[in-house]
Design a protein around this motif. Structure first.
Motif, PDB file in Angstrom:
ATOM      1  N   GLY A 117     -31.720  -5.863  13.232  1.00  0.00           N
ATOM      2  CA  GLY A 117     -32.766  -6.586  13.359  1.00  0.00           C
ATOM      3  C   GLY A 117     -33.911  -6.339  14.439  1.00  0.00           C
ATOM      4  N   ILE A 118     -33.170  -5.903  15.637  1.00  0.00           N
ATOM      5  CA  ILE A 118     -34.222  -5.533  16.775  1.00  0.00           C
ATOM      6  C   ILE A 118     -34.695  -4.094  16.628  1.00  0.00           C
ATOM      7  CG2 ILE A 118     -34.024  -4.418  19.308  1.00  0.00           C
ATOM      8  CD1 ILE A 118     -31.786  -6.854  19.422  1.00  0.00           C
ATOM      9  N   ILE A 119     -33.984  -3.237  16.003  1.00  0.00           N
ATOM     10  CA  ILE A 119     -34.612  -2.052  15.554  1.00  0.00           C
ATOM     11  C   ILE A 119     -35.871  -2.190  14.428  1.00  0.00           C
ATOM     12  CG2 ILE A 119     -34.345   0.380  14.239  1.00  0.00           C
ATOM     13  CD1 ILE A 119     -31.444   0.372  15.408  1.00  0.00           C
ATOM     14  N   GLY A 120     -35.620  -3.134  13.564  1.00  0.00           N
ATOM     15  CA  GLY A 120     -36.604  -3.439  12.512  1.00  0.00           C
ATOM     16  C   GLY A 120     -37.771  -4.033  13.243  1.00  0.00           C
ATOM     17  N   TYR A 171     -35.283  -0.232   4.828  1.00  0.00           N
ATOM     18  CA  TYR A 171     -35.939  -1.573   4.743  1.00  0.00           C
ATOM     19  C   TYR A 171     -35.092  -2.606   4.318  1.00  0.00           C
ATOM     20  CZ  TYR A 171     -39.998   1.489   6.080  1.00  0.00           C
ATOM     21  OH  TYR A 171     -40.900   1.970   6.856  1.00  0.00           O
ATOM     22  N   ALA A 172     -34.464  -2.420   3.391  1.00  0.00           N
ATOM     23  CA  ALA A 172     -33.465  -3.286   2.709  1.00  0.00           C
ATOM     24  C   ALA A 172     -32.453  -3.954   3.524  1.00  0.00           C
ATOM     25  CB  ALA A 172     -32.973  -2.861   1.082  1.00  0.00           C
ATOM     26  N   VAL A 173     -31.850  -2.983   4.221  1.00  0.00           N
ATOM     27  CA  VAL A 173     -30.695  -3.288   5.063  1.00  0.00           C
ATOM     28  C   VAL A 173     -31.324  -4.249   6.146  1.00  0.00           C
ATOM     29  CG1 VAL A 173     -29.062  -2.290   6.656  1.00  0.00           C
ATOM     30  CG2 VAL A 173     -29.194  -1.230   4.548  1.00  0.00           C
ATOM     31  N   VAL A 174     -32.480  -3.967   6.646  1.00  0.00           N
ATOM     32  CA  VAL A 174     -33.061  -4.546   7.894  1.00  0.00           C
ATOM     33  C   VAL A 174     -33.385  -6.025   7.339  1.00  0.00           C
ATOM     34  CG1 VAL A 174     -35.070  -4.953   9.429  1.00  0.00           C
ATOM     35  CG2 VAL A 174     -34.011  -2.809   9.237  1.00  0.00           C
ATOM     36  N   GLY A 179     -50.004   1.689  14.502  1.00  0.00           N
ATOM     37  CA  GLY A 179     -50.043   2.237  13.096  1.00  0.00           C
ATOM     38  C   GLY A 179     -49.029   3.377  12.843  1.00  0.00           C
ATOM     39  N   PHE A 180     -47.924   3.110  13.773  1.00  0.00           N
ATOM     40  CA  PHE A 180     -46.785   4.525  13.509  1.00  0.00           C
ATOM     41  C   PHE A 180     -45.769   3.836  12.789  1.00  0.00           C
ATOM     42  CE2 PHE A 180     -43.205   6.605  15.587  1.00  0.00           C
ATOM     43  CZ  PHE A 180     -43.539   8.029  14.837  1.00  0.00           C
ATOM     44  N   ASN A 181     -45.181   4.261  11.922  1.00  0.00           N
ATOM     45  CA  ASN A 181     -43.908   3.839  11.215  1.00  0.00           C
ATOM     46  C   ASN A 181     -42.668   4.785  11.574  1.00  0.00           C
ATOM     47  OD1 ASN A 181     -41.997   3.063   9.489  1.00  0.00           O
ATOM     48  ND2 ASN A 181     -43.300   2.521   7.740  1.00  0.00           N
ATOM     49  N   LEU A 182     -42.128   4.416  12.370  1.00  0.00           N
ATOM     50  CA  LEU A 182     -40.852   5.111  13.019  1.00  0.00           C
ATOM     51  C   LEU A 182     -39.782   5.616  11.835  1.00  0.00           C
ATOM     52  CD1 LEU A 182     -39.790   6.208  15.253  1.00  0.00           C
ATOM     53  CD2 LEU A 182     -38.480   4.269  15.858  1.00  0.00           C
ATOM     54  N   VAL A 183     -39.504   4.505  11.218  1.00  0.00           N
ATOM     55  CA  VAL A 183     -38.480   4.897  10.005  1.00  0.00           C
ATOM     56  C   VAL A 183     -39.207   5.988   9.079  1.00  0.00           C
ATOM     57  CG1 VAL A 183     -37.491   3.887   7.685  1.00  0.00           C
ATOM     58  CG2 VAL A 183     -37.605   2.589   9.965  1.00  0.00           C
ATOM     59  N   GLU A 184     -40.068   5.807   8.631  1.00  0.00           N
ATOM     60  CA  GLU A 184     -40.823   6.967   7.662  1.00  0.00           C
ATOM     61  C   GLU A 184     -41.035   8.236   8.772  1.00  0.00           C
ATOM     62  OE1 GLU A 184     -44.328   5.981   5.888  1.00  0.00           O
ATOM     63  OE2 GLU A 184     -43.440   4.235   4.454  1.00  0.00           O
ATOM     64  N   LEU A 215     -32.094 -11.759   6.930  1.00  0.00           N
ATOM     65  CA  LEU A 215     -31.563 -12.937   6.262  1.00  0.00           C
ATOM     66  C   LEU A 215     -30.174 -13.701   7.061  1.00  0.00           C
ATOM     67  CD1 LEU A 215     -32.218 -12.049   2.444  1.00  0.00           C
ATOM     68  CD2 LEU A 215     -33.380 -13.763   3.965  1.00  0.00           C
ATOM     69  N   TYR A 216     -29.404 -12.666   7.252  1.00  0.00           N
ATOM     70  CA  TYR A 216     -27.923 -12.935   7.867  1.00  0.00           C
ATOM     71  C   TYR A 216     -28.235 -13.662   9.286  1.00  0.00           C
ATOM     72  CZ  TYR A 216     -23.494 -12.692  10.112  1.00  0.00           C
ATOM     73  OH  TYR A 216     -22.386 -12.927  10.826  1.00  0.00           O
TER      74      TYR A 216
END
Length: 71
Positions: A13-16, A45-48, A27-32, A53-54
């Motif tokens: 969650g923190i990484i997200g 993104y789904a895991v985040v 404007g920088f997307n680290l995951v991509e 939700l958890y």
């Protein structure tokens, strides 16, 4: 096991949140940038999202802890 799951979910969650901060401020997307794969990025993104939700269950845990200290 539950504490470990809590820690993993909180870390993801923190990484997200950091990723969203980078998107918002720069404007920088680290995951991509790291994965360069659309499907893998969508899985991340789904895991985040699932971790988010958890993490909503933490509100219930917080209420339990507050209730115990007042008794």
């Amino acid at each position: 096991m539950n504490k470990m799951l809590d820690g993993i979910a909180l870390t993801i969650g923190i990484i997200g949140a950091v990723n969203w901060g980078l998107i918002g401020f720069f404007g920088f997307n680290l995951v991509e940038f790291i994965f360069r794969n659309v499907w893998l990025s969508r899985i991340i993104y789904a895991v985040v999202g699932l971790c988010g939700l958890y993490l909503l269950t933490f509100y219930g845990k917080t209420g339990e802890a507050v209730g115990r200290t007042r008794a």
